[in-house]
Write a protein that holds these residues in place. Structure first.
Motif, PDB file in Angstrom:
ATOM      1  N   LEU A 166      -0.296  -1.404  -3.770  1.00 25.29           N
ATOM      2  CA  LEU A 166       0.844  -1.207  -4.857  1.00 25.29           C
ATOM      3  C   LEU A 166       0.214  -2.448  -6.155  1.00 25.29           C
ATOM      4  CD1 LEU A 166       3.403  -0.947  -1.696  1.00 25.29           C
ATOM      5  CD2 LEU A 166       3.470   0.280  -3.804  1.00 25.29           C
ATOM      6  N   PRO A 167       1.249  -1.996  -6.878  1.00 25.46           N
ATOM      7  CA  PRO A 167       0.948  -3.831  -8.040  1.00 25.46           C
ATOM      8  C   PRO A 167       0.888  -5.136  -7.762  1.00 25.46           C
ATOM      9  CG  PRO A 167       2.659  -2.138  -8.868  1.00 25.46           C
ATOM     10  CD  PRO A 167       2.353  -1.967  -6.902  1.00 25.46           C
ATOM     11  N   ALA A 168       1.494  -5.106  -6.446  1.00 22.37           N
ATOM     12  CA  ALA A 168       1.725  -7.207  -6.096  1.00 22.37           C
ATOM     13  C   ALA A 168       0.375  -6.686  -5.599  1.00 22.37           C
ATOM     14  CB  ALA A 168       2.751  -7.116  -5.399  1.00 22.37           C
ATOM     15  N   ALA A 169      -0.079  -5.764  -4.847  1.00 21.62           N
ATOM     16  CA  ALA A 169      -1.312  -5.846  -3.457  1.00 21.62           C
ATOM     17  C   ALA A 169      -2.696  -7.021  -3.909  1.00 21.62           C
ATOM     18  CB  ALA A 169      -1.931  -4.259  -3.061  1.00 21.62           C
ATOM     19  N   PRO A 170      -3.032  -7.962  -3.281  1.00 21.63           N
ATOM     20  CA  PRO A 170      -4.441  -8.448  -3.135  1.00 21.63           C
ATOM     21  C   PRO A 170      -5.583  -6.838  -3.778  1.00 21.63           C
ATOM     22  CG  PRO A 170      -3.677  -8.552  -1.150  1.00 21.63           C
ATOM     23  CD  PRO A 170      -2.782  -7.625  -1.695  1.00 21.63           C
ATOM     24  N   ALA A 171      -6.467  -8.152  -4.749  1.00 21.48           N
ATOM     25  CA  ALA A 171      -7.221  -7.060  -4.860  1.00 21.48           C
ATOM     26  C   ALA A 171      -8.195  -6.483  -3.788  1.00 21.48           C
ATOM     27  CB  ALA A 171      -8.669  -8.173  -5.724  1.00 21.48           C
ATOM     28  N   GLY A 172      -9.099  -5.633  -4.019  1.00 18.23           N
ATOM     29  CA  GLY A 172      -9.502  -4.957  -3.326  1.00 18.23           C
ATOM     30  C   GLY A 172      -9.168  -4.221  -1.176  1.00 18.23           C
ATOM     31  N   ALA A 173      -7.557  -4.075  -1.627  1.00 19.37           N
ATOM     32  CA  ALA A 173      -6.606  -3.981  -0.206  1.00 19.37           C
ATOM     33  C   ALA A 173      -6.836  -1.988  -0.363  1.00 19.37           C
ATOM     34  CB  ALA A 173      -4.988  -4.079  -0.966  1.00 19.37           C
ATOM     35  N   ALA A 174      -6.738  -1.704  -1.433  1.00 15.50           N
ATOM     36  CA  ALA A 174      -7.104   0.012  -0.847  1.00 15.50           C
ATOM     37  C   ALA A 174      -8.535   0.012  -0.494  1.00 15.50           C
ATOM     38  CB  ALA A 174      -7.254   0.560  -2.303  1.00 15.50           C
ATOM     39  N   ILE A 175      -9.458  -0.524  -0.711  1.00 13.91           N
ATOM     40  CA  ILE A 175     -11.026  -0.125   0.100  1.00 13.91           C
ATOM     41  C   ILE A 175     -10.717  -0.353   1.393  1.00 13.91           C
ATOM     42  CG2 ILE A 175     -13.260  -1.085  -0.159  1.00 13.91           C
ATOM     43  CD1 ILE A 175     -12.761   1.094  -2.363  1.00 13.91           C
ATOM     44  N   ARG A 176     -10.077  -1.845   2.218  1.00  7.74           N
ATOM     45  CA  ARG A 176      -9.936  -2.388   2.697  1.00  7.74           C
ATOM     46  C   ARG A 176      -9.405  -1.616   3.924  1.00  7.74           C
ATOM     47  NH1 ARG A 176      -9.254  -7.475   0.620  1.00  7.74           N
ATOM     48  NH2 ARG A 176      -7.045  -6.770   0.454  1.00  7.74           N
ATOM     49  N   VAL A 177      -8.102  -0.492   3.510  1.00  7.56           N
ATOM     50  CA  VAL A 177      -7.328   0.051   4.254  1.00  7.56           C
ATOM     51  C   VAL A 177      -8.550   1.292   4.359  1.00  7.56           C
ATOM     52  CG1 VAL A 177      -5.145   1.620   4.070  1.00  7.56           C
ATOM     53  CG2 VAL A 177      -4.640  -0.502   3.133  1.00  7.56           C
ATOM     54  N   MET A 199       1.154  -1.353  -0.216  1.00  9.82           N
ATOM     55  CA  MET A 199       0.198  -0.087  -0.076  1.00  9.82           C
ATOM     56  C   MET A 199       1.333   1.229   0.189  1.00  9.82           C
ATOM     57  SD  MET A 199      -2.649  -2.284  -0.010  1.00  9.82           S
ATOM     58  CE  MET A 199      -3.469  -0.358  -0.437  1.00  9.82           C
ATOM     59  N   THR A 200       0.757   2.271  -0.400  1.00  6.94           N
ATOM     60  CA  THR A 200       0.685   3.221  -0.500  1.00  6.94           C
ATOM     61  C   THR A 200      -0.084   4.891  -0.361  1.00  6.94           C
ATOM     62  OG1 THR A 200       1.923   2.864  -2.302  1.00  6.94           O
ATOM     63  CG2 THR A 200       2.086   5.531  -1.997  1.00  6.94           C
ATOM     64  N   VAL A 201       0.483   5.419   0.935  1.00  5.24           N
ATOM     65  CA  VAL A 201      -0.472   6.231   1.527  1.00  5.24           C
ATOM     66  C   VAL A 201       0.256   7.767   1.135  1.00  5.24           C
ATOM     67  CG1 VAL A 201      -1.446   7.462   3.671  1.00  5.24           C
ATOM     68  CG2 VAL A 201      -1.287   4.410   3.321  1.00  5.24           C
ATOM     69  N   LEU A 202      -0.724   8.269   0.362  1.00  3.14           N
ATOM     70  CA  LEU A 202       0.048   9.618   0.457  1.00  3.14           C
ATOM     71  C   LEU A 202      -0.805  10.773   1.170  1.00  3.14           C
ATOM     72  CD1 LEU A 202      -0.352   9.609  -3.462  1.00  3.14           C
ATOM     73  CD2 LEU A 202       1.969   9.380  -2.056  1.00  3.14           C
ATOM     74  N   GLU A 207      -1.026  -3.293   4.823  1.00  5.25           N
ATOM     75  CA  GLU A 207      -3.098  -3.063   4.956  1.00  5.25           C
ATOM     76  C   GLU A 207      -2.709  -2.298   6.701  1.00  5.25           C
ATOM     77  OE1 GLU A 207      -5.999  -5.111   3.586  1.00  5.25           O
ATOM     78  OE2 GLU A 207      -3.825  -6.480   2.255  1.00  5.25           O
ATOM     79  N   HIS A 208      -2.530  -3.296   7.540  1.00  2.96           N
ATOM     80  CA  HIS A 208      -2.650  -2.595   8.847  1.00  2.96           C
ATOM     81  C   HIS A 208      -1.800  -1.750   9.328  1.00  2.96           C
ATOM     82  CE1 HIS A 208      -2.938  -2.702  13.098  1.00  2.96           C
ATOM     83  NE2 HIS A 208      -1.486  -2.265  13.466  1.00  2.96           N
ATOM     84  N   HIS A 209      -0.558  -1.287   8.563  1.00  7.60           N
ATOM     85  CA  HIS A 209       0.873   0.108   8.977  1.00  7.60           C
ATOM     86  C   HIS A 209      -0.433   1.121   8.052  1.00  7.60           C
ATOM     87  CE1 HIS A 209       2.740  -2.629  11.585  1.00  7.60           C
ATOM     88  NE2 HIS A 209       2.887  -1.776  11.898  1.00  7.60           N
ATOM     89  N   ALA A 210      -0.780   1.121   7.139  1.00  6.61           N
ATOM     90  CA  ALA A 210      -1.412   2.127   5.733  1.00  6.61           C
ATOM     91  C   ALA A 210      -2.690   2.493   6.379  1.00  6.61           C
ATOM     92  CB  ALA A 210      -1.683   1.678   4.388  1.00  6.61           C
ATOM     93  N   ALA A 211      -3.253   1.465   7.380  1.00 11.94           N
ATOM     94  CA  ALA A 211      -4.977   2.531   7.881  1.00 11.94           C
ATOM     95  C   ALA A 211      -4.696   3.060   9.003  1.00 11.94           C
ATOM     96  CB  ALA A 211      -5.734   0.572   8.158  1.00 11.94           C
ATOM     97  N   ARG A 212      -3.832   2.234  10.007  1.00 14.44           N
ATOM     98  CA  ARG A 212      -3.073   3.250  10.720  1.00 14.44           C
ATOM     99  C   ARG A 212      -2.828   4.823  10.531  1.00 14.44           C
ATOM    100  NH1 ARG A 212      -4.899   2.605  16.208  1.00 14.44           N
ATOM    101  NH2 ARG A 212      -4.953   0.002  15.797  1.00 14.44           N
ATOM    102  N   LEU A 213      -1.944   4.824   9.751  1.00  9.08           N
ATOM    103  CA  LEU A 213      -1.145   6.186   8.816  1.00  9.08           C
ATOM    104  C   LEU A 213      -2.417   6.685   8.538  1.00  9.08           C
ATOM    105  CD1 LEU A 213       0.758   8.103   8.290  1.00  9.08           C
ATOM    106  CD2 LEU A 213       1.733   6.899   6.732  1.00  9.08           C
TER     107      LEU A 213
END
Length: 78
Positions: free
Chosen positions: A33-44, A1-4, A15-21
């Protein structure tokens, strides 16, 4: 995950640390990120809305800036 943040500075993490940030940023965005599983950004994004920002801060949490987005919506009837 990338958090901006609001000005485009970013950090990569799981995902865990991205959600906290993301929960601690005003105007933050999350991208998978390219290797992230489907739906990862929505979950975060969804998890970040329920997490209190600055989870390392102790003491009473009475200010809106220290409550989760979900808690603030409940307080304001949204």
């Amino acid at each position: 995950m990338t958090v901006l943040d609001a000005v485009g500075a970013g950090a990569d993490g799981c995902e865990h640390h991205a959600a906290r940030l993301l929960a601690s940023l005003e105007g933050g965005r999350v991208y998978a990120l390219p290797a992230a599983p489907a739906g990862a950004a929505i979950r975060v994004f969804t998890a970040a809305g329920t997490l209190r920002p600055f989870c390392w801060a102790d003491g009473p949490r009475t200010e809106p800036s220290l409550l989760s987005h979900t808690e603030n919506c409940k307080w304001h009837g949204r």
